[in-house]
Design a protein around this motif. Structure first.
Motif, PDB file in Angstrom:
ATOM      1  N   PHE A 767       3.124  15.737 -48.809  1.00 50.06           N
ATOM      2  CA  PHE A 767       1.785  16.108 -48.354  1.00 50.06           C
ATOM      3  C   PHE A 767       1.026  16.650 -49.548  1.00 50.06           C
ATOM      4  CE2 PHE A 767      -1.204  18.948 -46.044  1.00 50.06           C
ATOM      5  CZ  PHE A 767      -1.838  17.965 -45.295  1.00 50.06           C
ATOM      6  N   SER A 768       0.056  15.884 -50.024  1.00 56.20           N
ATOM      7  CA  SER A 768      -0.581  16.177 -51.314  1.00 56.20           C
ATOM      8  C   SER A 768      -1.274  17.533 -51.376  1.00 56.20           C
ATOM      9  CB  SER A 768      -1.567  15.053 -51.663  1.00 56.20           C
ATOM     10  OG  SER A 768      -2.516  14.880 -50.622  1.00 56.20           O
ATOM     11  N   PRO A 769      -1.986  18.007 -50.317  1.00 53.71           N
ATOM     12  CA  PRO A 769      -2.630  19.324 -50.472  1.00 53.71           C
ATOM     13  C   PRO A 769      -1.643  20.465 -50.661  1.00 53.71           C
ATOM     14  CG  PRO A 769      -3.609  18.108 -48.654  1.00 53.71           C
ATOM     15  CD  PRO A 769      -2.391  17.361 -49.063  1.00 53.71           C
ATOM     16  N   ASP A 770      -0.455  20.368 -50.086  1.00 55.62           N
ATOM     17  CA  ASP A 770       0.517  21.470 -50.176  1.00 55.62           C
ATOM     18  C   ASP A 770       1.912  20.875 -50.105  1.00 55.62           C
ATOM     19  OD1 ASP A 770       2.127  23.709 -49.923  1.00 55.62           O
ATOM     20  OD2 ASP A 770       0.659  24.797 -48.722  1.00 55.62           O
ATOM     21  N   GLY A 771       2.673  21.053 -51.176  1.00 53.44           N
ATOM     22  CA  GLY A 771       4.008  20.476 -51.239  1.00 53.44           C
ATOM     23  C   GLY A 771       5.005  21.109 -50.309  1.00 53.44           C
ATOM     24  N   ASN A 772       4.705  22.286 -49.756  1.00 48.19           N
ATOM     25  CA  ASN A 772       5.627  22.959 -48.842  1.00 48.19           C
ATOM     26  C   ASN A 772       5.408  22.562 -47.387  1.00 48.19           C
ATOM     27  OD1 ASN A 772       6.836  24.351 -50.927  1.00 48.19           O
ATOM     28  ND2 ASN A 772       5.443  26.093 -50.770  1.00 48.19           N
ATOM     29  N   MET A 773       4.520  21.609 -47.153  1.00 49.63           N
ATOM     30  CA  MET A 773       4.226  21.195 -45.786  1.00 49.63           C
ATOM     31  C   MET A 773       4.817  19.824 -45.498  1.00 49.63           C
ATOM     32  SD  MET A 773       0.345  22.410 -44.944  1.00 49.63           S
ATOM     33  CE  MET A 773      -0.033  24.156 -44.740  1.00 49.63           C
ATOM     34  N   VAL A 774       5.120  19.599 -44.231  1.00 51.37           N
ATOM     35  CA  VAL A 774       5.615  18.314 -43.756  1.00 51.37           C
ATOM     36  C   VAL A 774       4.414  17.492 -43.304  1.00 51.37           C
ATOM     37  CG1 VAL A 774       7.034  17.156 -42.026  1.00 51.37           C
ATOM     38  CG2 VAL A 774       7.812  19.299 -43.059  1.00 51.37           C
ATOM     39  N   ALA A 775       4.309  16.271 -43.772  1.00 50.82           N
ATOM     40  CA  ALA A 775       3.197  15.404 -43.403  1.00 50.82           C
ATOM     41  C   ALA A 775       3.454  14.794 -42.028  1.00 50.82           C
ATOM     42  CB  ALA A 775       3.011  14.301 -44.448  1.00 50.82           C
ATOM     43  N   VAL A 776       2.492  14.947 -41.129  1.00 48.36           N
ATOM     44  CA  VAL A 776       2.583  14.408 -39.770  1.00 48.36           C
ATOM     45  C   VAL A 776       1.439  13.411 -39.589  1.00 48.36           C
ATOM     46  CG1 VAL A 776       2.612  14.920 -37.314  1.00 48.36           C
ATOM     47  CG2 VAL A 776       3.580  16.556 -38.929  1.00 48.36           C
ATOM     48  N   GLN A 777       1.787  12.174 -39.349  1.00 49.33           N
ATOM     49  CA  GLN A 777       0.792  11.125 -39.160  1.00 49.33           C
ATOM     50  C   GLN A 777       0.519  10.950 -37.679  1.00 49.33           C
ATOM     51  OE1 GLN A 777       1.547   7.528 -41.338  1.00 49.33           O
ATOM     52  NE2 GLN A 777       0.283   6.280 -39.977  1.00 49.33           N
ATOM     53  N   MET A 778      -0.771  11.056 -37.293  1.00 51.10           N
ATOM     54  CA  MET A 778      -1.168  10.995 -35.889  1.00 51.10           C
ATOM     55  C   MET A 778      -2.011   9.749 -35.652  1.00 51.10           C
ATOM     56  SD  MET A 778      -2.179  15.012 -35.415  1.00 51.10           S
ATOM     57  CE  MET A 778      -2.227  14.891 -33.640  1.00 51.10           C
ATOM     58  N   GLN A 779      -1.735   9.053 -34.557  1.00 51.22           N
ATOM     59  CA  GLN A 779      -2.458   7.841 -34.189  1.00 51.22           C
ATOM     60  C   GLN A 779      -3.146   8.062 -32.852  1.00 51.22           C
ATOM     61  OE1 GLN A 779      -0.104   4.303 -34.207  1.00 51.22           O
ATOM     62  NE2 GLN A 779      -1.792   2.959 -33.612  1.00 51.22           N
ATOM     63  N   PHE A 780      -4.493   7.976 -32.871  1.00 52.14           N
ATOM     64  CA  PHE A 780      -5.310   8.180 -31.684  1.00 52.14           C
ATOM     65  C   PHE A 780      -5.717   6.820 -31.121  1.00 52.14           C
ATOM     66  CE2 PHE A 780      -5.820  11.736 -34.516  1.00 52.14           C
ATOM     67  CZ  PHE A 780      -5.761  12.854 -33.700  1.00 52.14           C
ATOM     68  N   THR A 781      -5.538   6.635 -29.830  1.00 51.62           N
ATOM     69  CA  THR A 781      -5.934   5.395 -29.165  1.00 51.62           C
ATOM     70  C   THR A 781      -6.799   5.747 -27.972  1.00 51.62           C
ATOM     71  OG1 THR A 781      -3.846   4.360 -29.820  1.00 51.62           O
ATOM     72  CG2 THR A 781      -5.134   3.269 -28.095  1.00 51.62           C
ATOM     73  N   THR A 820      -6.354   6.838 -37.237  1.00 49.97           N
ATOM     74  CA  THR A 820      -5.182   7.517 -37.796  1.00 49.97           C
ATOM     75  C   THR A 820      -5.637   8.703 -38.634  1.00 49.97           C
ATOM     76  OG1 THR A 820      -4.012   5.418 -37.896  1.00 49.97           O
ATOM     77  CG2 THR A 820      -3.087   7.234 -39.167  1.00 49.97           C
ATOM     78  N   ALA A 821      -4.890   9.794 -38.529  1.00 49.76           N
ATOM     79  CA  ALA A 821      -5.173  10.997 -39.313  1.00 49.76           C
ATOM     80  C   ALA A 821      -3.857  11.647 -39.692  1.00 49.76           C
ATOM     81  CB  ALA A 821      -6.055  11.969 -38.528  1.00 49.76           C
ATOM     82  N   VAL A 822      -3.886  12.416 -40.776  1.00 49.12           N
ATOM     83  CA  VAL A 822      -2.682  13.082 -41.281  1.00 49.12           C
ATOM     84  C   VAL A 822      -2.945  14.576 -41.346  1.00 49.12           C
ATOM     85  CG1 VAL A 822      -1.054  13.281 -43.193  1.00 49.12           C
ATOM     86  CG2 VAL A 822      -2.034  11.050 -42.624  1.00 49.12           C
ATOM     87  N   MET A 823      -2.017  15.347 -40.818  1.00 50.92           N
ATOM     88  CA  MET A 823      -2.084  16.798 -40.895  1.00 50.92           C
ATOM     89  C   MET A 823      -0.813  17.330 -41.539  1.00 50.92           C
ATOM     90  SD  MET A 823      -1.248  17.833 -36.910  1.00 50.92           S
ATOM     91  CE  MET A 823      -1.247  19.575 -37.281  1.00 50.92           C
ATOM     92  N   GLY A 824      -0.869  18.540 -42.028  1.00 53.65           N
ATOM     93  CA  GLY A 824       0.293  19.154 -42.664  1.00 53.65           C
ATOM     94  C   GLY A 824       0.735  20.393 -41.915  1.00 53.65           C
ATOM     95  N   ILE A 825       2.053  20.542 -41.759  1.00 51.35           N
ATOM     96  CA  ILE A 825       2.605  21.709 -41.064  1.00 51.35           C
ATOM     97  C   ILE A 825       3.726  22.286 -41.910  1.00 51.35           C
ATOM     98  CG2 ILE A 825       3.655  22.593 -38.953  1.00 51.35           C
ATOM     99  CD1 ILE A 825       2.583  20.227 -37.448  1.00 51.35           C
ATOM    100  N   ASP A 826       3.635  23.567 -42.185  1.00 53.50           N
ATOM    101  CA  ASP A 826       4.716  24.289 -42.855  1.00 53.50           C
ATOM    102  C   ASP A 826       5.559  24.956 -41.772  1.00 53.50           C
ATOM    103  OD1 ASP A 826       6.418  25.779 -44.347  1.00 53.50           O
ATOM    104  OD2 ASP A 826       4.903  26.979 -45.361  1.00 53.50           O
ATOM    105  N   PHE A 827       6.692  24.341 -41.442  1.00 49.61           N
ATOM    106  CA  PHE A 827       7.549  24.855 -40.377  1.00 49.61           C
ATOM    107  C   PHE A 827       8.407  26.022 -40.825  1.00 49.61           C
ATOM    108  CE2 PHE A 827       6.726  20.516 -38.898  1.00 49.61           C
ATOM    109  CZ  PHE A 827       6.339  20.772 -37.599  1.00 49.61           C
ATOM    110  N   CYS A 828       8.321  26.374 -42.105  1.00 49.27           N
ATOM    111  CA  CYS A 828       9.066  27.519 -42.632  1.00 49.27           C
ATOM    112  C   CYS A 828      10.573  27.342 -42.390  1.00 49.27           C
ATOM    113  CB  CYS A 828       8.560  28.821 -42.002  1.00 49.27           C
ATOM    114  SG  CYS A 828       8.917  30.287 -42.985  1.00 49.27           S
ATOM    115  N   ASP A 829      11.041  26.093 -42.581  1.00 49.04           N
ATOM    116  CA  ASP A 829      12.467  25.767 -42.451  1.00 49.04           C
ATOM    117  C   ASP A 829      13.031  26.147 -41.085  1.00 49.04           C
ATOM    118  OD1 ASP A 829      12.333  24.781 -44.966  1.00 49.04           O
ATOM    119  OD2 ASP A 829      13.393  26.422 -45.930  1.00 49.04           O
ATOM    120  N   SER A 830      12.236  25.957 -40.038  1.00 51.57           N
ATOM    121  CA  SER A 830      12.711  26.230 -38.683  1.00 51.57           C
ATOM    122  C   SER A 830      12.254  25.093 -37.776  1.00 51.57           C
ATOM    123  CB  SER A 830      12.166  27.561 -38.161  1.00 51.57           C
ATOM    124  OG  SER A 830      10.789  27.456 -37.890  1.00 51.57           O
ATOM    125  N   THR A 831      12.912  24.981 -36.634  1.00 50.95           N
ATOM    126  CA  THR A 831      12.545  23.939 -35.679  1.00 50.95           C
ATOM    127  C   THR A 831      11.643  24.480 -34.577  1.00 50.95           C
ATOM    128  OG1 THR A 831      14.593  24.379 -34.465  1.00 50.95           O
ATOM    129  CG2 THR A 831      14.633  22.589 -36.091  1.00 50.95           C
TER     130      THR A 831
END
Length: 963
Positions: A767-781, A820-831
């Protein structure tokens, strides 16, 4: 000194009668002068060189203060120990000085330098105590010193000291109001503090120094709303009350369209166009949402503060949530019940429906105090309607049998109010009140007469029998107010009882001189009305009564008699009755309106002292009116670094843990850099044959992958795994195409989304804005027939430490189209799940994204030496698949799963395979080894820094194998 004498000295400074104090002779009178050589033992202990004796003395002195004893004569002995090096002694000395510094200002000023040194003490408690004592000295000359100390304490690293600085601000302001400008600067600085320990105290200082400066709250509004849940209880009360007034100035009335539009439509000749529904400001909604959990607080003041906030700020349909919390408070002490019932009585007038389900909670117990009983009666009367009136009246019948006379009188008044408000039960209430006229208790009869009089004014022609019955009671009822009410009724409706009224006047004329003043006035009125309607029978009686009143001792009665005589009795000058007499005495009187004493009391802020007293108390701040136009909401926007919304609170402990985690991360980074440089030097020294061997191994592994792609059995196994849960473990792999490796999850179903469906997948790309985040790709229909607008996120709720980078707003999504849109989430190594609202221009949907453990890792390459070295330092989690998977054929299955979630490392053995990865947020290393042991059993070993990650990874691998 004996134990008993020591105990008596601690209790009050004097010994018992049987034991002289400190060796005094009883005959000398020493036992009667307890102040003689008082506290000498404590003074000696304070002058001692031993810290243990000083500490014991201070404990006894503080205990005396706690019991309310006067220990001011010990001030010189205590203040000498302010420079004591013992921390425990110094703490107690400061506690004593805070109590008596204002009374002993001259002696306290001698220790100013010591207090200033205490402000630099390494112990935060000493720094805070020194500031507290310094601000307790009420001498104008040290104002500059106090100001400097407060400014320094406001920048202290300890939140406890900053909290003390906030407490000192109102003290300095009351001492010297001219320092207001400088104090506002300190308040502005402390309002920006992120710790919950300071928030409540600085808002209290703000309320006392500059409550009109709402511009200081703008940038801190959202932070205060988010921190509110973690602030101390009394700080929560202060913040909620402040935010209530703030919201009344910054947001529009959410109920403005309900009643106003109906009135306008009724007045308008042509039907008005429907006004668009009011859309609540997100900051307004934020306040309501973050205060709602506090309704479960154990502190009654907090619950009451939230209740008044909802009553004054929330839409009508949402106010009902406070009813259950307020009813819960009715189980508290009587003082709490009294305050709560005062507010419930006010709320139940305009919001009757919210308390109707809890009607039985307001039934009166025999153990309730009188003031609680009266308030519960008020609430029950406000809640009465056509549906529950029969139940309430049966309850009132039992209350009339009570021995509490004031309560019985209040119950009869409540019955009268119910009869006034609900016409269907008016006759029933009247009949019940008439039955009470035969009660043995004069107060019950008197109160019943007064209430009956008010009810009869509404329909007198239907109740002439009741008037006749009441006329017969004039011989028995002795209470002045009741007798006066009966006489007023007979005089007002004398035409309905033409035979009884003159006889009543005759009886009253006999006892005129012995009646009370209020009864005499009604006898005069009765005589005047009968003179105007039936002068033949009552002319002489009227003249007799007026003659008696002419010489009465009360000047009001004499004046009334003189006025009526000139008005109704013919004289030589007038020769006829005054033309105004009938208009004056026989005019129709409007029926009285029995209203609740709590009506219109809500113009005071609920929960305040002014509301409790129904009068404006000192220091009360008026509740502002709603603005006609919405102020600019951008004043509350705060710049956040990297446009990342961090939700949660930051406490002192959290800050320390963050600092330690950052130090560990830097240490780990230095360690990995050093190992990387060592490995590079070692690899340079290795022979070319070894490097070629590794390349051949890599090429072999690639050939194996291609072979598996061609093999139908392998493909079936692969697709079976992709369709099952193991794909939740898969990270981004450059060797596997995204279409076959990624799994999509449903975020919003098209039925629940009213045509809008949303799916998401973990793209496994950085995830380019923040390397500590997981990239989540969302598809809207958009499956609906109409277009969707303004797709965006709101109301993000995260666990502590987690962050979210929102996806860009999608302004327009036509029907049948996909975006399609991409968001970033920092889960802080937790589920833990990330919860938020997915919003369109018309609707809001609550959704959540929970990551599988595999999506929290990224592949990393390690040499064999590095792998073995790290494996020896990390925690190990080993497992063997259950019995159905002991065959050697399962070795390749486990190997394939781990190949998908981490980087496959070179290994010389076909019976062992190594994999490596790092967690996205902290970079913690995760190593996995799959090996076949004796008997062909497959064994999985996971080595990692975080035990939780390793355990979850093993569970997910086993879960994938079982499906």
């Amino acid at each position: 000194m004996s134990a008993s004498s020591a105990f008596n000295e601690e209790k009050g400074g004097s010994s018992s009668v049987g034991e002289p104090e400190y060796g005094h002779d009883p005959a000398s009178g020493g036992i009667f002068s307890s102040d003689y050589k008082r506290h000498d033992d404590l003074k000696e202990m304070l002058d001692s060189n031993k810290d243990s004796l000083k500490l014991e003395a201070m404990k006894r002195i503080v205990a005396m203060i706690a019991r309310g004893k006067n220990a001011s004569d010990l001030f010189p002995a205590v203040v000498k120990n302010v420079a004591c090096k013992n921390i425990e002694v110094k703490k107690l000395v400061y506690v004593y000085l805070v109590r008596y510094a204002e009374e002993q200002q001259d002696l306290a000023l001698l220790s100013i330098s010591t207090f200033q040194r205490g402000l630099k003490d390494p112990n935060q408690l000493i720094r805070a105590s020194a500031l507290r004592v310094l601000s307790s000295i009420r001498v104008t000359i040290i104002v500059p010193i106090m100001m400097l100390a407060i400014k320094e304490a406001a920048s202290d690293m300890s939140p406890y000291v900053r909290k003390t600085a906030a407490h000192a601000i109102p003290k300095l302001y009351s001492l010297d109001p001219e320092q207001k400008d400088q104090l506002i600067e300190v308040i502005e600085k402390l309002l920006a503090d992120k710790t919950t320990l300071v928030a409540g105290s600085v808002v209290m200082a703000f309320e006392e120094v500059c409550p009109e400066r709402i511009d200081l709250i703008h940038k801190n509004y959202r932070k205060l709303c988010n921190l509110l849940i973690d602030v101390e209880e009394w700080g929560q009360v202060v913040i909620i009350n402040m935010l209530t007034r703030y919201a009344r100035t910054q947001f529009l009335n959410p109920n403005m369209n309900d009643e106003e539009e109906e009135e306008k439509e009724k007045k308008a000749e042509a039907p008005m166009a429907k006004r668009k529904p009011y859309v609540m400001d997100p900051d307004h909604r934020l306040l309501l949402r973050n205060t709602k959990p506090l309704l479960q607080s154990r502190n009654a003041a907090v619950v009451m503060a939230v209740a008044q906030l909802y009553f004054h700020l929330a839409p009508k349909v949402e106010v009902g949530v406070i009813a259950k919390a307020l009813v819960r408070l009715l189980r508290s002490h009587s003082e709490v019940q009294y305050v709560v019932l005062q507010n419930v009585a006010t709320m139940s007038i305009k919001r009757r429906g919210m308390f109707e389900p809890y009607l039985k909670s307001f039934y009166i117990r025999s153990t309730d105090p009188t003031q609680i009983k009266v308030l519960k009666l008020e609430v029950l009367t406000n809640l009465a309607n056509e549906t529950n009136i029969s139940t309430i009246l049966r309850e009132f019948q039992t209350y009339i049998k009570s021995m509490d006379k004031d309560f019985v009188a209040a119950t009869i008044q409540a019955i009268g109010r119910c009869a006034t408000n609900i016409g269907e039960v008016r006759d029933t209430c009247l009949n019940g009140l008439v039955q009470l006229l035969s009660n043995r208790d004069e107060l019950v009869v008197a109160e019943s007469v007064v209430v009956i009089k008010k009810l009869l004014q509404m329909q007198p022609e239907k109740h002439s029998d009741i008037i006749k019955h009441m006329a017969k009671l004039t011989d028995n009822i002795q209470v002045p107010m009741a007798r006066a009410s009966i006489l007023w009724l007979i005089g007002e409706y004398c035409e309905h009882v033409p035979k009884i009224a003159p006889d009543v006047l005759r009886k009253m004329a006999k006892s005129f001189t012995n009646e009370e003043d209020i009864v005499k006035l009604q006898i005069i009125n009765l005589a005047a009305k009968l003179y105007l309607t039936n002068s033949k029978q009552t002319k002489l009686l009227t003249q007799y009564v007026l003659n008696l009143a002419k010489y009465d001792q009360n000047y009001d009665i004499r004046d009334r008699a003189r006025f009526i005589r000139q008005l109704i009795v013919p004289t030589e000058k007038s020769g006829a009755l005054s033309k105004y007499a009938k208009k004056l005495f026989l005019a129709l009187k409007p029926a009285p309106v029995l209203e609740s004493p709590f009506k219109d009391r809500d113009h005071f802020q609920l929960g305040s002292l002014s509301h409790l007293l129904n009068a404006k108390a000192g220091g009360y701040q008026e509740l502002p009116d709603w603005p006609e136009a919405a102020p600019d909401p951008s004043v509350r926007n705060v710049e956040v670094k990297d446009s990342v919304r961090a939700v949660g609170t930051v406490t002192c402990r959290d800050r320390e843990s963050e600092q330690s985690s950052e130090e560990e991360e830097r240490k780990h980074q230095r360690k990995s850099d050093q190992q990387k440089s060592d490995s590079e030097s070692e690899s340079d020294e290795e022979s070319d044959s070894e490097s070629s061997q590794s390349e051949s191994d890599d090429s072999d592994s690639e050939a194996d992958v291609k072979k598996k792609k061609k093999d139908p059995v392998c493909n079936n196994r692969k697709h079976k795994c992709i369709d099952s849960c193991f794909n939740s473990l898969v990270l981004c792999l450059q060797n596997i195409s995204p279409c076959s490796a990624l799994k999509s999850y449903e975020l919003l179903h098209r039925i629940r989304g009213e045509g809008l469906s949303v799916e998401y997948c973990f793209s496994r790309q950085p995830f380019s804005p923040d390397g500590n985040m997981v990239a989540v790709q969302m598809q809207f229909t958009n499956n609906a027939t109409s277009e969707a607008k303004n797709l965006h996120m709101e109301d993000v709720k995260l666990q502590s430490g987690m962050r979210v980078k929102e996806f860009p707003e999608i302004e327009l999504l036509p029907a049948g189209e996909t975006a399609t849109a991409v968001m970033g989430i920092d889960f802080c190594d937790s589920t833990q799940a990330a919860n938020f609202q997915l919003c369109t221009h018309t609707r809001k949907f609550f959704v959540s994204i929970q990551p599988p453990v595999g999506e929290l890792m990224r592949p990393v390459f390690l040499t064999e030496n590095e792998f073995k070295k790290e494996q020896g330092e990390l925690i190990s989690v080993t497992c063997r698949p259950p019995t159905p998977f002991l065959s050697d054929s399962r070795f390749n299955s486990i190997r394939f799963i781990l190949f998908c979630i981490a980087q496959n490392l070179p290994c010389g053995s076909d019976k062992e395979c190594r994999f490596a990865g790092r967690t996205v947020t902290s970079g913690s290393l995760v190593l996995a080894t799959v090996a076949t042991k004796e008997g062909g059993a497959a064994q999985l070993t996971v080595n990692c820094e975080k035990m939780v990650i390793g355990t979850m990874l093993v569970k997910d691998v086993l879960l994938a194998l079982t499906q």
